[in-house]
Design a protein around this motif. Sequence first.
Motif, PDB file in Angstrom:
ATOM      1  N   SER A 196       7.462  -2.082  -9.634  1.00  5.61           N
ATOM      2  CA  SER A 196       6.448  -2.430 -10.552  1.00  5.61           C
ATOM      3  C   SER A 196       5.949  -3.759 -10.049  1.00  5.61           C
ATOM      4  N   LEU A 197       6.944  -4.632  -9.729  1.00  6.26           N
ATOM      5  CA  LEU A 197       6.573  -6.088  -8.919  1.00  6.26           C
ATOM      6  C   LEU A 197       5.577  -5.681  -7.984  1.00  6.26           C
ATOM      7  N   GLN A 198       5.816  -4.913  -6.840  1.00  7.44           N
ATOM      8  CA  GLN A 198       4.914  -4.661  -5.903  1.00  7.44           C
ATOM      9  C   GLN A 198       3.466  -4.213  -6.254  1.00  7.44           C
ATOM     10  N   ILE A 199       3.758  -3.292  -7.186  1.00  6.14           N
ATOM     11  CA  ILE A 199       2.101  -2.825  -8.035  1.00  6.14           C
ATOM     12  C   ILE A 199       1.383  -3.923  -8.655  1.00  6.14           C
ATOM     13  N   ARG A 200       2.163  -5.049  -9.314  1.00  7.14           N
ATOM     14  CA  ARG A 200       1.670  -6.410  -9.944  1.00  7.14           C
ATOM     15  C   ARG A 200       1.092  -7.278  -8.698  1.00  7.14           C
ATOM     16  N   ARG A 201       1.861  -7.351  -7.535  1.00 13.17           N
ATOM     17  CA  ARG A 201       1.380  -8.086  -6.306  1.00 13.17           C
ATOM     18  C   ARG A 201       0.023  -7.373  -5.968  1.00 13.17           C
ATOM     19  N   LEU A 202       0.100  -6.237  -5.787  1.00 15.02           N
ATOM     20  CA  LEU A 202      -1.150  -5.494  -5.300  1.00 15.02           C
ATOM     21  C   LEU A 202      -2.442  -5.556  -6.146  1.00 15.02           C
ATOM     22  N   GLU A 203      -2.095  -5.783  -7.439  1.00 14.03           N
ATOM     23  CA  GLU A 203      -3.199  -5.834  -8.386  1.00 14.03           C
ATOM     24  C   GLU A 203      -3.560  -7.162  -8.476  1.00 14.03           C
ATOM     25  N   GLU A 204      -2.805  -8.285  -8.031  1.00 14.63           N
ATOM     26  CA  GLU A 204      -3.314  -9.754  -7.873  1.00 14.63           C
ATOM     27  C   GLU A 204      -4.235  -9.773  -6.530  1.00 14.63           C
ATOM     28  N   LEU A 205      -3.940  -9.131  -5.537  1.00  9.27           N
ATOM     29  CA  LEU A 205      -4.642  -9.134  -4.380  1.00  9.27           C
ATOM     30  C   LEU A 205      -6.137  -8.163  -4.658  1.00  9.27           C
ATOM     31  N   VAL A 206      -6.207  -7.298  -5.209  1.00 10.95           N
ATOM     32  CA  VAL A 206      -7.314  -6.500  -5.618  1.00 10.95           C
ATOM     33  C   VAL A 206      -8.163  -7.433  -6.749  1.00 10.95           C
ATOM     34  N   GLY A 207      -7.444  -8.021  -7.540  1.00 12.77           N
ATOM     35  CA  GLY A 207      -8.223  -8.837  -8.651  1.00 12.77           C
ATOM     36  C   GLY A 207      -8.532  -8.045  -9.951  1.00 12.77           C
ATOM     37  N   ALA A 208      -7.793  -6.799  -9.969  1.00 13.55           N
ATOM     38  CA  ALA A 208      -7.938  -6.108 -11.132  1.00 13.55           C
ATOM     39  C   ALA A 208      -6.638  -4.756 -11.066  1.00 13.55           C
ATOM     40  N   PRO A 209      -6.479  -4.505 -12.162  1.00 10.07           N
ATOM     41  CA  PRO A 209      -5.445  -3.229 -12.306  1.00 10.07           C
ATOM     42  C   PRO A 209      -5.794  -2.025 -11.659  1.00 10.07           C
ATOM     43  N   VAL A 210      -4.729  -1.476 -11.109  1.00 14.84           N
ATOM     44  CA  VAL A 210      -5.149  -0.221 -10.251  1.00 14.84           C
ATOM     45  C   VAL A 210      -4.440   0.942 -10.966  1.00 14.84           C
ATOM     46  N   LEU A 255       0.848  -1.116   0.047  1.00 16.66           N
ATOM     47  CA  LEU A 255      -0.195  -0.045   0.098  1.00 16.66           C
ATOM     48  C   LEU A 255       0.908   1.388  -0.125  1.00 16.66           C
ATOM     49  N   ARG A 256       2.066   1.272   0.885  1.00 15.20           N
ATOM     50  CA  ARG A 256       2.780   2.348   0.670  1.00 15.20           C
ATOM     51  C   ARG A 256       3.458   2.650  -0.758  1.00 15.20           C
ATOM     52  N   THR A 257       3.911   1.620  -1.220  1.00 18.46           N
ATOM     53  CA  THR A 257       4.553   1.564  -2.823  1.00 18.46           C
ATOM     54  C   THR A 257       3.293   2.292  -3.503  1.00 18.46           C
TER      55      THR A 257
END
Length: 304
Positions: free
Chosen positions: A39-53, A12-14
């Motif tokens: 970029s990798l952290q954003i992709r991991r976050l998007e995997e948790l959300v289930g959608a692009p952010v 979330l901080r990233t």
Amino acid sequence: MRNIVNFQTDLLRTFVSVIDLGAFTKAGELLGRTQPAISLQIRRLEELVGAPVIKQVGRSLMLTGEGEMLLSYAREILRLNDEAASYFNRAKISGVLRVGLPNDYAVAFLQGVITEYTRQHSEISLEIYCGWSAEILDRLRADELDLAIAMVNSERAQYLSRSWIERPIWAAAESARFDPSSSVPLAAHPEGCAYRARMIQALDVAQMRWRVAYTGPGIAGLQNAVVNGLGVSALTRYTMLPGMRALDEADGFPPLAEIRVGLFYKHPRLSDAGIRLVNHIIARLDEAGVSGDPVRSHAELDRQ
């Protein structure tokens, strides 16, 4: 059993850093990570959300619909996390805090809230800049302010953490009497003020004549003009003074359109002292019954 998804605060901080700083590279420099790691952290976050952010539009980074919703939650989670970390690590609360307040809002109330905090923390130096909302937000973008209160036209403005609604009040001297059929004398800030615009809009819609009898940039001068009977003005409940009375439809004055006010800051740029000040402001707004729920308001907007 419910399937619980845990949003790690480092992800979330990233995410918040990328949005507030406007670039993966700048976020990486601040957080001490390479651009590929960000970029990798954003992709991991998007995997948790289930959608692009986040989406790339030209050279700019833009939030998706899911990203806009996530940003509201992320700011709140990080705000509370960082306050807790500061408390348990016994971080020294000190330094200079630069705060922007709008000319045309309840400056006295907000100044009182902010100076109350600095009195509790004598090692903090406070610098308050008063100006028009647009100027204040420009200064925040340029990193000339740590946090700002400003009027907003949208619930999704950049750096917005919390917003709430104020409905201006027609204010006049207690002894003043005005004939709505004649020209209404107005006491107003200069052009560009949201309150001035709402007074003129309301009177024009009601087909009532008006004239500007007093113009001045400061709230104190505007209050004095009202108390001395020079004209009527649009104020908030916080800026009503003894010697004033509120006017309404029974007095022949149309209702004034509401105004949205917001609390803005760049989370990655904020010190421990700044985070605690943000929490202090939000707590006082909640106590006063004016602080809105940004997550709920965004959800309501999405349903419209």
